[in-house]
Enzyme design. Structure first.
Site, PDB file in Angstrom:
ATOM      1  N   HIS A 174      -1.083   8.088  39.171  1.00  0.00           N
ATOM      2  CA  HIS A 174       0.322   8.286  39.544  1.00  0.00           C
ATOM      3  C   HIS A 174       1.123   9.026  38.469  1.00  0.00           C
ATOM      4  CE1 HIS A 174      -0.597   5.862  42.939  1.00  0.00           C
ATOM      5  NE2 HIS A 174      -0.755   4.757  42.235  1.00  0.00           N
ATOM      6  N   ALA A 175       1.093   8.519  37.228  1.00  0.00           N
ATOM      7  CA  ALA A 175       1.881   9.135  36.164  1.00  0.00           C
ATOM      8  C   ALA A 175       1.393  10.549  35.870  1.00  0.00           C
ATOM      9  CB  ALA A 175       1.821   8.275  34.903  1.00  0.00           C
ATOM     10  N   CYS A 217      -2.797   0.649  45.799  1.00  0.00           N
ATOM     11  CA  CYS A 217      -2.073  -0.370  46.561  1.00  0.00           C
ATOM     12  C   CYS A 217      -2.485  -0.372  48.027  1.00  0.00           C
ATOM     13  CB  CYS A 217      -0.568  -0.152  46.450  1.00  0.00           C
ATOM     14  SG  CYS A 217      -0.026   1.501  46.955  1.00  0.00           S
ATOM     15  N   GLY A 245      -3.542   5.032  32.247  1.00  0.00           N
ATOM     16  CA  GLY A 245      -3.435   3.925  33.178  1.00  0.00           C
ATOM     17  C   GLY A 245      -3.893   2.595  32.621  1.00  0.00           C
ATOM     18  N   LYS A 297      -9.692  -1.673  41.796  1.00  0.00           N
ATOM     19  CA  LYS A 297      -8.747  -0.800  41.107  1.00  0.00           C
ATOM     20  C   LYS A 297      -8.744   0.623  41.661  1.00  0.00           C
ATOM     21  CE  LYS A 297      -6.074   0.878  37.799  1.00  0.00           C
ATOM     22  NZ  LYS A 297      -4.620   0.646  37.805  1.00  0.00           N
ATOM     23  N   TYR A 309      -0.281  -9.851  43.584  1.00  0.00           N
ATOM     24  CA  TYR A 309      -0.084  -9.048  44.782  1.00  0.00           C
ATOM     25  C   TYR A 309      -1.397  -8.552  45.377  1.00  0.00           C
ATOM     26  CZ  TYR A 309       5.036  -8.707  44.646  1.00  0.00           C
ATOM     27  OH  TYR A 309       6.381  -8.980  44.720  1.00  0.00           O
ATOM     28  N   TYR A 314       6.346 -13.448  40.199  1.00  0.00           N
ATOM     29  CA  TYR A 314       7.353 -12.672  40.918  1.00  0.00           C
ATOM     30  C   TYR A 314       8.325 -13.525  41.721  1.00  0.00           C
ATOM     31  CZ  TYR A 314       3.342  -9.601  40.171  1.00  0.00           C
ATOM     32  OH  TYR A 314       2.284  -8.939  39.612  1.00  0.00           O
ATOM     33  N   ASP A 329       4.858  15.337  19.523  1.00  0.00           N
ATOM     34  CA  ASP A 329       4.397  16.097  20.697  1.00  0.00           C
ATOM     35  C   ASP A 329       3.386  15.337  21.552  1.00  0.00           C
ATOM     36  OD1 ASP A 329       5.996  18.370  20.235  1.00  0.00           O
ATOM     37  OD2 ASP A 329       4.544  19.141  18.775  1.00  0.00           O
ATOM     38  N   LEU A 340       3.389  -0.799  37.627  1.00  0.00           N
ATOM     39  CA  LEU A 340       3.725  -0.525  39.020  1.00  0.00           C
ATOM     40  C   LEU A 340       3.681   0.980  39.267  1.00  0.00           C
ATOM     41  CD1 LEU A 340       6.819  -2.870  39.590  1.00  0.00           C
ATOM     42  CD2 LEU A 340       4.557  -3.141  40.614  1.00  0.00           C
ATOM     43  N   GLY A 389       7.725  -5.205  46.576  1.00  0.00           N
ATOM     44  CA  GLY A 389       7.768  -5.781  47.914  1.00  0.00           C
ATOM     45  C   GLY A 389       6.372  -6.092  48.410  1.00  0.00           C
TER      46      GLY A 389
END
Length: 454
Positions: free
Chosen positions: A10-11, A42, A112, A132, A157, A186, A273, A296, A326
């Site tokens: 994702h990142a 997810c 990650g 994962k 979750y 949570y 940097d 997340l 959620g």
């Protein structure tokens, strides 16, 4: 400008896309251990449960797509050393074993996280698997096809979503967790009780307050041993949490004791940097005002986006996160943001809370549902620091609203009087958010009066 990116979920994907948009002339090289990018982990439970038919649909970017834009993709390459002073890294081709040296002007670390894997005896048995990445998803599906007894270890979750998915596929499912409640990080007890009851009603065995001490079997797992009992199991999925995947950068950049890389508000590490984003690093947590490890996807995407924005000069600071999340389990729609009361106490923040449980629409509406909503606020400042919601219809957007309130330092008084629309199809004349906040204001007024009288 030569930009090296280590890791592309994702990142990394967000950093690449935004760097391309802002600096089309940049030379971008990506180093990824897997043969895919941007996997939505997810969605694994949805894949296991058959809601998503093809695991290939759980991607939102592709290697070919990046290469078409001129990015050099080193897939199935492991970065083995990084020299942040010389601005060089060494990578090993996992197929050929060949080592290559690469230089960079800017380095983006988006390595990650990885599942926690405690040294439990028997963990090397066949059919004890992790959850994962894409390969894990395919393995879980393949191995679950011909088994009946499935054990999920971990009640977070991912764990509870997998339990639901396996149960709906007709498996005999056991959930084991060392805590006394599922989802305890949570949600408070009144929000987890209905979910636990639904699991029990569906025949799921919940072994809470139990620690896994071993796995037994003849080559393939047959039994899970806890500190209290033994459970027959033909497949075990480990979901007990994640750790930052940052061993490569120890003693090169500042880290928290957990191994999460420390970044400033512009995503810069302590090395010049060198930037970091996603599950490998800590993030500013607005409810406490401190850095926290909150893995997340939403945090990862925002951090990756910010890396690109600040790659050449510090322009856009990180606004912080509330850890908003959620979940849907059976008929339960659940959302949370910020601190629970337990988490606030751990962080030495004195809080109080108010709750409501009532129908979300006027009583004259022929169809209606209950909403259970809790608001947590700091004593003294009345600053909102958390919220939880559960209902049998989707009202989870309420926690997104509270997330905005926390990010902007709103008080219970301000939320009590915030302008929300009224329409009988959606809510009551006094919105449930106004109501729970007004209840908090009234609570503080009564307590102040009692203190004054004393």
């Amino acid at each position: 400008m030569k930009v090296a990116v280590i890791g592309c979920t994702h990142a990394g994907t967000a950093a690449i896309k935004n760097t391309l948009a802002l600096y089309p002339e940049a030379e971008i090289e990506v180093f990824e251990r897997n043969d895919t990018v941007s996997f939505l982990s997810c969605g694994i439970a949805l894949y296991v449960g058959g809601v998503v038919e093809k695991a290939e649909s759980l991607f939102y970017a592709s290697v070919d797509g990046f290469e078409d834009k001129g990015i050099k993709m080193h897939m199935e390459h492991e970065v083995v050393t990084v020299d942040t002073e010389q601005k060089q890294l060494e990578a090993r081709d996992l197929n050929s074993g060949e080592f290559t040296i690469h230089s960079y002007d800017k380095l983006i670390i988006s390595t990650g996280s990885w599942p926690l894997t405690p040294p439990i005896p028997g963990s090397d048995l066949e059919n004890v698997v992790l959850c994962k990445n894409y390969d894990h998803a395919k393995e879980i599906i393949r191995r679950s096809e011909h088994v009946n007894n499935v054990t999920v270890v971990g009640g977070g979750y991912i764990g509870v979503e997998l339990v639901e998915a396996f149960e709906e596929k007709g498996k005999n499912v056991t959930l084991i967790d060392a805590e006394s409640r599922i989802l305890n990080r949570y949600l408070d007890k009144s929000f987890t009780d209905p979910v636990e009851q639904s699991f029990r009603d569906k025949g799921v065995q919940l072994l809470l307050n139990e620690m896994v001490s071993g796995f037994e079997g003849n080559g393939k797992v047959e039994k899970v041993i806890t500190n209290k009992c033994e459970v027959e199991a033909e497949l075990v999925v480990m979901c007990i949490g994640f750790r930052p995947n940052t061993d490569l950068f120890k003693e090169q950049v500042d880290m928290l004791p957990s191994g999460a890389i420390v970044v400033d508000q512009y995503m810069r590490t302590s090395a010049k940097d060198v930037y970091a984003a996603g599950d490998c690093c800590a993030v500013p947590y607005n409810p406490t005002g401190k850095a926290a490890y909150i893995p997340l996807a939403t945090n990862a995407v925002r951090m990756g986006t910010l890396v690109a924005q600040n790659l050449v000069e510090a322009r856009v600071p990180h606004p912080g996160t509330q850890g908003t999340s959620g979940l849907k389990i059976y008929n339960h729609y659940i959302g949370s943001t910020g601190l629970t009361e337990t988490a606030a106490n751990i962080n030495n923040i004195e809080v109080r809370s108010t709750s409501i449980e009532e129908t979300y629409r006027p009583d004259f509406m022929p169809e209606n549902n209950l909403i259970q909503l809790k608001l947590v606020y700091e004593v003294g400042s009345n600053r909102i620091v958390g919220a939880q919601v559960i209902s049998d219809i989707d009202l989870t957007q309420v926690v997104n609203t509270v997330s905005v309130a926390i990010a902007n330092g709103m008080t219970i008084e301000q939320l009590a009087l915030t302008d929300f629309f009224f329409q009988p199809h959606f809510n009551k004349p006094v919105n449930y958010l106004n109501e729970v906040a007004l209840k908090a204001v009234q609570q503080e007024t009564v307590l102040e009066k009692e203190t004054t009288e004393v």
